[in-house]
Motif scaffolding. Structure first.
Motif, PDB file in Angstrom:
ATOM      1  N   ASN A 142       0.457   3.428  -4.283  1.00 16.60           N
ATOM      2  CA  ASN A 142      -0.158   3.569  -2.957  1.00 16.60           C
ATOM      3  C   ASN A 142      -0.947   4.875  -2.834  1.00 16.60           C
ATOM      4  O   ASN A 142      -0.917   5.549  -1.799  1.00 16.60           O
ATOM      5  N   GLY A 143      -1.606   5.257  -3.928  1.00 14.68           N
ATOM      6  CA  GLY A 143      -2.466   6.444  -3.905  1.00 14.68           C
ATOM      7  C   GLY A 143      -1.738   7.736  -4.173  1.00 14.68           C
ATOM      8  O   GLY A 143      -2.368   8.799  -4.221  1.00 14.68           O
ATOM      9  N   THR A 144      -0.447   7.708  -4.349  1.00 15.93           N
ATOM     10  CA  THR A 144       0.320   8.917  -4.617  1.00 15.93           C
ATOM     11  C   THR A 144       0.866   8.869  -6.037  1.00 15.93           C
ATOM     12  O   THR A 144       1.368   7.823  -6.482  1.00 15.93           O
ATOM     13  N   ASN A 145       0.756  10.016  -6.760  1.00 21.37           N
ATOM     14  CA  ASN A 145       1.310  10.084  -8.114  1.00 21.37           C
ATOM     15  C   ASN A 145       2.771  10.510  -8.044  1.00 21.37           C
ATOM     16  O   ASN A 145       3.093  11.566  -7.477  1.00 21.37           O
ATOM     17  N   TYR A 146       3.623   9.675  -8.592  1.00 24.12           N
ATOM     18  CA  TYR A 146       5.056   9.960  -8.635  1.00 24.12           C
ATOM     19  C   TYR A 146       5.450  10.256 -10.083  1.00 24.12           C
ATOM     20  O   TYR A 146       5.091   9.492 -10.992  1.00 24.12           O
ATOM     21  N   SER A 147       6.204  11.350 -10.282  1.00 25.32           N
ATOM     22  CA  SER A 147       6.780  11.634 -11.588  1.00 25.32           C
ATOM     23  C   SER A 147       8.198  11.087 -11.590  1.00 25.32           C
ATOM     24  O   SER A 147       9.005  11.408 -10.713  1.00 25.32           O
ATOM     25  N   VAL A 148       8.500  10.250 -12.554  1.00 23.92           N
ATOM     26  CA  VAL A 148       9.785   9.563 -12.518  1.00 23.92           C
ATOM     27  C   VAL A 148      10.309   9.381 -13.942  1.00 23.92           C
ATOM     28  O   VAL A 148       9.532   9.234 -14.893  1.00 23.92           O
ATOM     29  N   SER A 149      11.622   9.454 -14.070  1.00 23.70           N
ATOM     30  CA  SER A 149      12.265   9.257 -15.374  1.00 23.70           C
ATOM     31  C   SER A 149      12.800   7.835 -15.431  1.00 23.70           C
ATOM     32  O   SER A 149      13.654   7.451 -14.619  1.00 23.70           O
ATOM     33  N   GLY A 185       1.841   0.306   1.249  1.00 21.97           N
ATOM     34  CA  GLY A 185       0.468   0.813   1.245  1.00 21.97           C
ATOM     35  C   GLY A 185      -0.202   0.693   2.596  1.00 21.97           C
ATOM     36  O   GLY A 185      -1.275   1.264   2.818  1.00 21.97           O
ATOM     37  N   GLY A 186       0.420  -0.033   3.508  1.00 25.84           N
ATOM     38  CA  GLY A 186      -0.135  -0.127   4.862  1.00 25.84           C
ATOM     39  C   GLY A 186       0.488   0.875   5.808  1.00 25.84           C
ATOM     40  O   GLY A 186       0.223   0.848   7.012  1.00 25.84           O
ATOM     41  N   VAL A 232      -2.656  10.293   1.883  1.00 22.45           N
ATOM     42  CA  VAL A 232      -3.241   9.012   1.516  1.00 22.45           C
ATOM     43  C   VAL A 232      -3.399   8.153   2.760  1.00 22.45           C
ATOM     44  O   VAL A 232      -2.486   8.029   3.585  1.00 22.45           O
ATOM     45  N   THR A 233      -4.579   7.585   2.922  1.00 21.34           N
ATOM     46  CA  THR A 233      -4.804   6.711   4.081  1.00 21.34           C
ATOM     47  C   THR A 233      -4.302   5.315   3.767  1.00 21.34           C
ATOM     48  O   THR A 233      -4.390   4.846   2.624  1.00 21.34           O
ATOM     49  N   PRO A 234      -3.763   4.619   4.755  1.00 21.72           N
ATOM     50  CA  PRO A 234      -3.242   3.266   4.521  1.00 21.72           C
ATOM     51  C   PRO A 234      -4.339   2.316   4.064  1.00 21.72           C
ATOM     52  O   PRO A 234      -5.510   2.471   4.426  1.00 21.72           O
ATOM     53  N   VAL A 258      -4.001  -4.321   3.881  1.00 21.85           N
ATOM     54  CA  VAL A 258      -2.547  -4.452   4.062  1.00 21.85           C
ATOM     55  C   VAL A 258      -2.187  -4.196   5.529  1.00 21.85           C
ATOM     56  O   VAL A 258      -1.345  -4.902   6.108  1.00 21.85           O
ATOM     57  N   VAL A 259      -2.857  -3.223   6.145  1.00 19.16           N
ATOM     58  CA  VAL A 259      -2.601  -2.949   7.572  1.00 19.16           C
ATOM     59  C   VAL A 259      -2.929  -4.179   8.422  1.00 19.16           C
ATOM     60  O   VAL A 259      -2.146  -4.588   9.291  1.00 19.16           O
ATOM     61  N   ALA A 260      -4.097  -4.777   8.155  1.00 19.25           N
ATOM     62  CA  ALA A 260      -4.511  -5.965   8.930  1.00 19.25           C
ATOM     63  C   ALA A 260      -3.514  -7.107   8.759  1.00 19.25           C
ATOM     64  O   ALA A 260      -3.165  -7.808   9.724  1.00 19.25           O
ATOM     65  N   LEU A 261      -3.046  -7.298   7.553  1.00 21.19           N
ATOM     66  CA  LEU A 261      -2.080  -8.382   7.300  1.00 21.19           C
ATOM     67  C   LEU A 261      -0.742  -8.093   7.997  1.00 21.19           C
ATOM     68  O   LEU A 261      -0.130  -8.994   8.583  1.00 21.19           O
ATOM     69  N   GLN A 262      -0.300  -6.859   7.956  1.00 21.70           N
ATOM     70  CA  GLN A 262       0.971  -6.525   8.607  1.00 21.70           C
ATOM     71  C   GLN A 262       0.885  -6.792  10.116  1.00 21.70           C
ATOM     72  O   GLN A 262       1.795  -7.376  10.712  1.00 21.70           O
ATOM     73  N   ASN A 263      -0.220  -6.363  10.706  1.00 20.25           N
ATOM     74  CA  ASN A 263      -0.386  -6.591  12.149  1.00 20.25           C
ATOM     75  C   ASN A 263      -0.471  -8.084  12.466  1.00 20.25           C
ATOM     76  O   ASN A 263       0.112  -8.554  13.459  1.00 20.25           O
ATOM     77  N   ALA A 264      -1.189  -8.823  11.625  1.00 23.78           N
ATOM     78  CA  ALA A 264      -1.324 -10.272  11.849  1.00 23.78           C
ATOM     79  C   ALA A 264       0.029 -10.956  11.712  1.00 23.78           C
ATOM     80  O   ALA A 264       0.325 -11.916  12.438  1.00 23.78           O
ATOM     81  N   TRP A 265       0.846 -10.471  10.805  1.00 24.42           N
ATOM     82  CA  TRP A 265       2.194 -11.058  10.606  1.00 24.42           C
ATOM     83  C   TRP A 265       3.021 -10.900  11.882  1.00 24.42           C
ATOM     84  O   TRP A 265       3.718 -11.825  12.300  1.00 24.42           O
ATOM     85  N   VAL A 266       2.888  -9.738  12.508  1.00 22.95           N
ATOM     86  CA  VAL A 266       3.652  -9.494  13.738  1.00 22.95           C
ATOM     87  C   VAL A 266       3.106 -10.365  14.876  1.00 22.95           C
ATOM     88  O   VAL A 266       3.865 -11.020  15.612  1.00 22.95           O
ATOM     89  N   ASP A 267       1.793 -10.414  14.982  1.00 28.32           N
ATOM     90  CA  ASP A 267       1.180 -11.140  16.093  1.00 28.32           C
ATOM     91  C   ASP A 267       1.364 -12.655  15.987  1.00 28.32           C
ATOM     92  O   ASP A 267       1.332 -13.364  17.001  1.00 28.32           O
ATOM     93  N   ASN A 268       1.500 -13.172  14.779  1.00 27.40           N
ATOM     94  CA  ASN A 268       1.546 -14.634  14.580  1.00 27.40           C
ATOM     95  C   ASN A 268       2.915 -15.129  14.111  1.00 27.40           C
ATOM     96  O   ASN A 268       3.022 -16.238  13.584  1.00 27.40           O
TER      97      ASN A 268
END
Ligand code: FES
Ligand code: FES
Length: 268
Positions: free
Chosen positions: A111-118, A179-180, A190-192, A196-206
């Motif tokens: 989601n635009g962020t670099n994560y260091s992970v083992s 990512g939204g 990082v901006t959403p 994904v934002v549009a889909l999340q909102n549509a999921w709630v509305d519908n």
């Protein structure tokens, strides 16, 4: 049919023949004495004979190994009678100094962020997202690439993260349902992702989500579609979501949600 007396006569004759047969090497001239009979004739016990045989075998074996030393495992195996080893097989001669199964430090772009992970080499992306990075929006349903609940986008393409090795995602961009949502990591600017934002909102509305367990996977599969095709038909939506299962059977509202998101994003 012979009567019982006749049978008994035949059996007795056989027994007499066996009794008359020579038993030991002492009956020379009737049978040829074998090695064991020869030993017995020389008053050597069986135990002494076997001990001597084993000791002699060990001496011969050690001598053969010493003569060929150093002998590799491949040579040892291929020296067995009837065993043939393909010449292309190369057996390791020493234990690897690095444990190939040990966790390794890698960087994952999520989601635009670099994560260091083992992570262990065998770790799957869905497990790493949830267990290592705390991004539990990605769901685990079947863990067998069958339900689509774990769908994420890798370089813009939908993949089931439950069976996608996390190592393969190194160097690629991963987009999850989070990512939204802004500010996923401390200090992240990082901006959403707008789709994904549009889909999340549509999921709630519908009412796209009944129990909503399938929602993250559905949304990410739909995100790939809307990024490539802003005006999908119902059939195209159905085809895109055909790899995602909704155990609540909420498919009509899910399709309506994708259509609503397409409208919000500028499609028709
Ligand atoms: S959990 Fe990955 S496909 Fe079901
Ligand atoms: S809404 Fe419950 S599984 Fe889809």
């Amino acid at each position: 049919m012979p009567d019982r007396a006749a049978k008994a006569k035949v059996v007795k004759a056989r027994l007499d023949t066996k009794k008359a047969a020579p038993k030991t090497a002492a009956d020379k001239g009737k049978i040829e004495a074998g090695p064991l009979e020869k030993v017995l004739d020389n008053k050597i016990t069986k135990r002494t004979f076997l001990k001597g045989t084993l000791a002699a075998g060990a001496v011969v074996g050690v001598s053969a190994l010493a003569a060929k030393s150093p002998i590799s495992p491949l040579q040892a195996v291929s020296s067995y009678p009837g065993v043939q080893i393909a010449s292309s097989i190369v057996l390791p001669t020493s234990t690897p100094s690095v444990d190939p199964f040990a966790p390794q430090n890698v960087s994952l772009n999520v989601n635009g962020t670099n994560y260091s992970v083992s992570i262990e080499p065998r770790a799957m992306l869905a497990n790493v997202l949830r267990d290592n990075l705390g991004l539990i929006g990605t769901k685990m349903g079947c863990n067998r690439m069958s339900c689509g609940a774990c769908t994420v986008l890798i370089d813009g393409l939908a993949h089931e993260a439950c069976q996608y090795p996390a190592y393969r995602a190194v160097g690629h961009t991963i987009l999850t349902v989070e990512g939204g949502v802004p500010a996923q990591a401390p200090g992240s600017k990082v901006t959403p992702d707008p789709v994904v934002v549009a889909l999340q909102n549509a999921w709630v509305d519908n009412d796209g989500g009944q129990c909503a367990f399938c929602g993250p996977g559905m949304i990410m599969a739909a995100a790939q579609l809307l990024k490539q095709n802003p005006n999908p038909t119902v059939d195209e939506i159905k085809a895109t979501l055909s790899g995602n299962l909704c155990r609540c059977g909420n498919y009509l509202n899910i399709i309506a949600s994708v259509q609503a998101a397409a409208t919000t994003l500028g499609g028709t």
